[in-house]
Design a protein around this motif. Sequence first.
Motif, PDB file in Angstrom:
ATOM      1  N   UNK A  63       0.809  -1.231   0.000  1.00 28.02           N
ATOM      2  CA  UNK A  63       0.000   0.000   0.000  1.00 28.02           C
ATOM      3  C   UNK A  63       0.835   1.270   0.000  1.00 28.02           C
ATOM      4  N   UNK A  64       2.086   1.181   0.483  1.00 26.95           N
ATOM      5  CA  UNK A  64       2.933   2.375   0.541  1.00 26.95           C
ATOM      6  C   UNK A  64       3.286   2.902  -0.844  1.00 26.95           C
ATOM      7  N   UNK A  65       3.105   2.104  -1.885  1.00 19.82           N
ATOM      8  CA  UNK A  65       3.412   2.549  -3.243  1.00 19.82           C
ATOM      9  C   UNK A  65       2.339   3.473  -3.803  1.00 19.82           C
ATOM     10  N   UNK A  66       1.182   3.501  -3.160  1.00 14.69           N
ATOM     11  CA  UNK A  66       0.094   4.343  -3.640  1.00 14.69           C
ATOM     12  C   UNK A  66       0.178   5.726  -2.997  1.00 14.69           C
ATOM     13  N   UNK A  67      -0.068   6.793  -3.760  1.00 18.28           N
ATOM     14  CA  UNK A  67       0.041   8.153  -3.207  1.00 18.28           C
ATOM     15  C   UNK A  67      -1.074   8.434  -2.193  1.00 18.28           C
ATOM     16  N   UNK A  68      -0.822   9.416  -1.342  1.00 15.58           N
ATOM     17  CA  UNK A  68      -1.799   9.798  -0.323  1.00 15.58           C
ATOM     18  C   UNK A  68      -3.131  10.185  -0.953  1.00 15.58           C
ATOM     19  N   UNK A  69      -3.066  10.848  -2.114  1.00 14.21           N
ATOM     20  CA  UNK A  69      -4.292  11.282  -2.771  1.00 14.21           C
ATOM     21  C   UNK A  69      -5.198  10.107  -3.110  1.00 14.21           C
ATOM     22  N   UNK A  70      -4.608   8.945  -3.381  1.00 11.57           N
ATOM     23  CA  UNK A  70      -5.418   7.766  -3.693  1.00 11.57           C
ATOM     24  C   UNK A  70      -6.369   7.435  -2.559  1.00 11.57           C
ATOM     25  N   UNK A  71      -5.840   7.418  -1.315  1.00  7.46           N
ATOM     26  CA  UNK A  71      -6.654   7.033  -0.168  1.00  7.46           C
ATOM     27  C   UNK A  71      -7.736   8.066   0.114  1.00  7.46           C
ATOM     28  N   UNK A  72      -7.458   9.323  -0.190  1.00  8.36           N
ATOM     29  CA  UNK A  72      -8.457  10.376   0.004  1.00  8.36           C
ATOM     30  C   UNK A  72      -9.541  10.320  -1.070  1.00  8.36           C
ATOM     31  N   UNK A  73      -9.174   9.854  -2.260  1.00  9.02           N
ATOM     32  CA  UNK A  73     -10.138   9.832  -3.371  1.00  9.02           C
ATOM     33  C   UNK A  73     -11.020   8.594  -3.381  1.00  9.02           C
ATOM     34  N   UNK A  74     -10.663   7.586  -2.590  1.00 10.96           N
ATOM     35  CA  UNK A  74     -11.379   6.308  -2.626  1.00 10.96           C
ATOM     36  C   UNK A  74     -12.894   6.458  -2.465  1.00 10.96           C
ATOM     37  N   UNK A  75     -13.403   7.175  -1.442  1.00 15.27           N
ATOM     38  CA  UNK A  75     -14.867   7.227  -1.300  1.00 15.27           C
ATOM     39  C   UNK A  75     -15.553   7.918  -2.463  1.00 15.27           C
ATOM     40  N   UNK A  76     -14.894   8.911  -3.065  1.00 12.94           N
ATOM     41  CA  UNK A  76     -15.521   9.642  -4.174  1.00 12.94           C
ATOM     42  C   UNK A  76     -15.511   8.817  -5.452  1.00 12.94           C
ATOM     43  N   UNK A  77     -14.404   8.117  -5.691  1.00 13.53           N
ATOM     44  CA  UNK A  77     -14.351   7.229  -6.857  1.00 13.53           C
ATOM     45  C   UNK A  77     -15.366   6.100  -6.688  1.00 13.53           C
ATOM     46  N   UNK A  78     -15.450   5.546  -5.475  1.00 14.94           N
ATOM     47  CA  UNK A  78     -16.404   4.454  -5.227  1.00 14.94           C
ATOM     48  C   UNK A  78     -17.832   4.930  -5.420  1.00 14.94           C
ATOM     49  N   UNK A  79     -18.152   6.106  -4.885  1.00 18.88           N
ATOM     50  CA  UNK A  79     -19.506   6.641  -5.062  1.00 18.88           C
ATOM     51  C   UNK A  79     -19.795   6.880  -6.532  1.00 18.88           C
ATOM     52  N   UNK A  80     -18.773   7.353  -7.280  1.00 16.75           N
ATOM     53  CA  UNK A  80     -18.958   7.564  -8.711  1.00 16.75           C
ATOM     54  C   UNK A  80     -19.196   6.271  -9.463  1.00 16.75           C
ATOM     55  N   UNK A  81     -18.467   5.204  -9.068  1.00 19.06           N
ATOM     56  CA  UNK A  81     -18.652   3.906  -9.712  1.00 19.06           C
ATOM     57  C   UNK A  81     -20.052   3.361  -9.450  1.00 19.06           C
ATOM     58  N   UNK A  82     -20.511   3.452  -8.201  1.00 18.44           N
ATOM     59  CA  UNK A  82     -21.856   2.984  -7.862  1.00 18.44           C
ATOM     60  C   UNK A  82     -22.898   3.752  -8.658  1.00 18.44           C
ATOM     61  N   UNK A  83     -22.739   5.067  -8.720  1.00 19.19           N
ATOM     62  CA  UNK A  83     -23.685   5.887  -9.484  1.00 19.19           C
ATOM     63  C   UNK A  83     -23.666   5.504 -10.958  1.00 19.19           C
ATOM     64  N   UNK A  84     -22.468   5.312 -11.491  1.00 24.08           N
ATOM     65  CA  UNK A  84     -22.363   4.953 -12.896  1.00 24.08           C
ATOM     66  C   UNK A  84     -23.014   3.617 -13.210  1.00 24.08           C
ATOM     67  N   UNK A  85     -22.793   2.626 -12.358  1.00 25.01           N
ATOM     68  CA  UNK A  85     -23.413   1.315 -12.573  1.00 25.01           C
ATOM     69  C   UNK A  85     -24.929   1.387 -12.449  1.00 25.01           C
ATOM     70  N   UNK A  86     -25.417   2.151 -11.476  1.00 28.58           N
ATOM     71  CA  UNK A  86     -26.872   2.279 -11.316  1.00 28.58           C
ATOM     72  C   UNK A  86     -27.493   2.995 -12.506  1.00 28.58           C
ATOM     73  N   UNK A  87     -26.783   4.004 -13.020  1.00 30.30           N
ATOM     74  CA  UNK A  87     -27.295   4.703 -14.203  1.00 30.30           C
ATOM     75  C   UNK A  87     -27.296   3.781 -15.416  1.00 30.30           C
ATOM     76  N   UNK A  88     -26.217   3.002 -15.555  1.00 32.25           N
ATOM     77  CA  UNK A  88     -26.109   2.113 -16.715  1.00 32.25           C
ATOM     78  C   UNK A  88     -27.200   1.053 -16.707  1.00 32.25           C
ATOM     79  N   UNK A  89     -27.554   0.577 -15.510  1.00 33.37           N
ATOM     80  CA  UNK A  89     -28.578  -0.474 -15.395  1.00 33.37           C
ATOM     81  C   UNK A  89     -29.969   0.093 -15.091  1.00 33.37           C
TER      82      UNK A  89
END
Length: 341
Positions: A63-89
């Motif tokens: 996990x140390x190879x991933x930048x700090x910004x990655x861990x901060x962006x996780x909830x927003x990327x995840x919420x975006x993925x969920x929204x995208x899948x729900x929109x697609x279906x």
Amino acid sequence: MRLRIRDPHGAARAVAYLMLVAAVYLLVTGVLLKLGDPVVELAALGVVSVAFLLVGLICLRTPEKLPRLFWLSVPFVSAGVVTGLNLATRDTSTGAQLFYLWPLLYAASFLSRVMISATVAAISAGHALLAFSFMDGLHAFNDWSALTVAMSMVAFVVAALVERNDRLRDVLEVQATQDALTGAANRRAFDDRLAGTADEAAHGGRPLALVMIDVDHFKSINDTWGHATGDRALRTVAEALRDSASGNDHLVARLGGDEFAVLLRAGPYEAIRYAEQARTLVEAARDLPCGPPRLSIGVAVVPDHATGAEDLQRVADAALYRAKAGGRGRSVLAGDAVALN
């Protein structure tokens, strides 16, 4: 801090497990169970599955190879993925909305209140886009407001519980490393600090002084004036040891009974001056029925007198023994023939 990450190890594990489970889930439900669908769609889902798998393995193993910004962006990327899948279906069901719980719980468990609020806002906006796209106006508003309120409540409760747990953990850490009577560090904290700092000093770091202190004839204080007075005397000594040091780069510890130790980032003569300052402060105490206690002190320094933690303790103890043997109430620097009294 607004952008702090609480428990990076736990955050890495949470993301790793999500990515690995999501990879398997997407591969099974999106590819294997839909063989016969357009090849382009199956290939795209397969690529996403592999990407999830790779990210999950990185989070799990390095996990140390991933930048700090990655861990901060996780909830927003995840919420975006969920929204995208729900929109697609075009899935507006409650089951589809429950997938928003993961980014919400991640943020509430590992991020600050500001980031938690931003995550709730992202989830609310994502579901609003879905609801108002595929539901009539009133139904969409009711569904969106219900989800927003529910997510806000969950976030508040989880964040409050996590913060309470952090406070309790901090209290336990203090209790585990602090002497209850004097407020000084205990033997465990002293040993931990000594091991690291002595090794650093021995390999070219700043010198480390160990000051060993005994309260002279402490048993007679307890026997004559009572244990309450003895406790006050110990607190007076601990306070003098803290007040005699400049800055914060020192550790005052009570090793047991009437024995104290101080770790200082100082050379030999700075350390002996510290010892004399501490003895002077204790001798100035006028609020003890037994009078100010006298101190016997031994001082040793890495690298001047020792080469490591064990050696430093041995040499400082020898200097303390010389202080006692020479009549007590004095300070002795390892290697010196003259004691200060």
